[in-house]
Design a protein around this motif. Structure first.
Motif, short mmCIF file in Angstrom:
data_model
loop_
_atom_site.label_atom_id
_atom_site.label_comp_id
_atom_site.label_asym_id
_atom_site.label_seq_id
_atom_site.Cartn_x
_atom_site.Cartn_y
_atom_site.Cartn_z
N GLN A 1 2.13 1.88 -3.51
CA GLN A 1 1.30 2.19 -4.37
C GLN A 1 1.09 3.74 -4.23
OE1 GLN A 1 0.04 0.43 -6.87
NE2 GLN A 1 -0.91 2.43 -7.54
N LYS A 2 0.95 3.95 -2.87
CA LYS A 2 0.64 5.71 -2.58
C LYS A 2 1.77 6.13 -3.18
CE LYS A 2 -0.45 8.31 1.68
NZ LYS A 2 -0.60 8.37 2.90
N GLU B 1 0.73 -1.13 -0.20
CA GLU B 1 0.03 -0.14 -0.09
C GLU B 1 0.86 1.21 -0.03
OE1 GLU B 1 -3.93 -1.96 2.23
OE2 GLU B 1 -2.55 -0.61 3.34
#
Length: 125
Positions: A119-120, A116
């Motif tokens: 991806q961020k 995550e």
């Protein structure tokens, strides 16, 4: 298409934890770079790292200090702090940090958090 494996740096003065995290990260498709001190990581450089995982309680430069150094050089780099000392985890400095894990941590939860964060980071924060 970029075929380079994402590089995860791990800094911890416990060689058993380094070995364990290296196996976990590499089995998940990452390239793990392990260091027993913040100084060793800083000598190696931060340029191609995708994520940093650092222990808080280390001699010389601790995890909070390393995070602050890294954030000046690479503010976009996701940094995860880990500790086995719950009294540190309960301190105000650790409160509210999204990338914070207490040892022993849940490996699948750490891998999800890494994915995550990457991806961020790719999406601009």
């Amino acid at each position: 298409m970029d075929k380079r494996k994402p590089i995860i740096a791990v800094v911890d003065d416990d060689p058993r934890l380094l070995e364990s995290l290296e196996e976990l990260l590499e089995s998940a498709g990452y390239a793990a770079c392990c260091f027993q001190s913040a100084g060793h990581l800083l000598v190696r450089g931060l340029a191609d790292l995708d994520v940093l995982i650092t222990d808080i309680g280390m001699p010389d430069t601790n995890g909070f200090e390393l995070r602050d150094i890294v954030k000046k050089a690479r503010p976009e780099l996701p940094v995860f702090l880990i500790t086995g000392r719950h009294e540190i985890a309960d301190q105000g400095r650790a409160q509210g940090i999204s990338g914070f894990f207490r040892k022993p941590f849940d490996a699948p939860a750490l891998l999800v958090a890494i994915a995550e964060a990457m991806q961020k980071s790719r999406n601009g924060g």
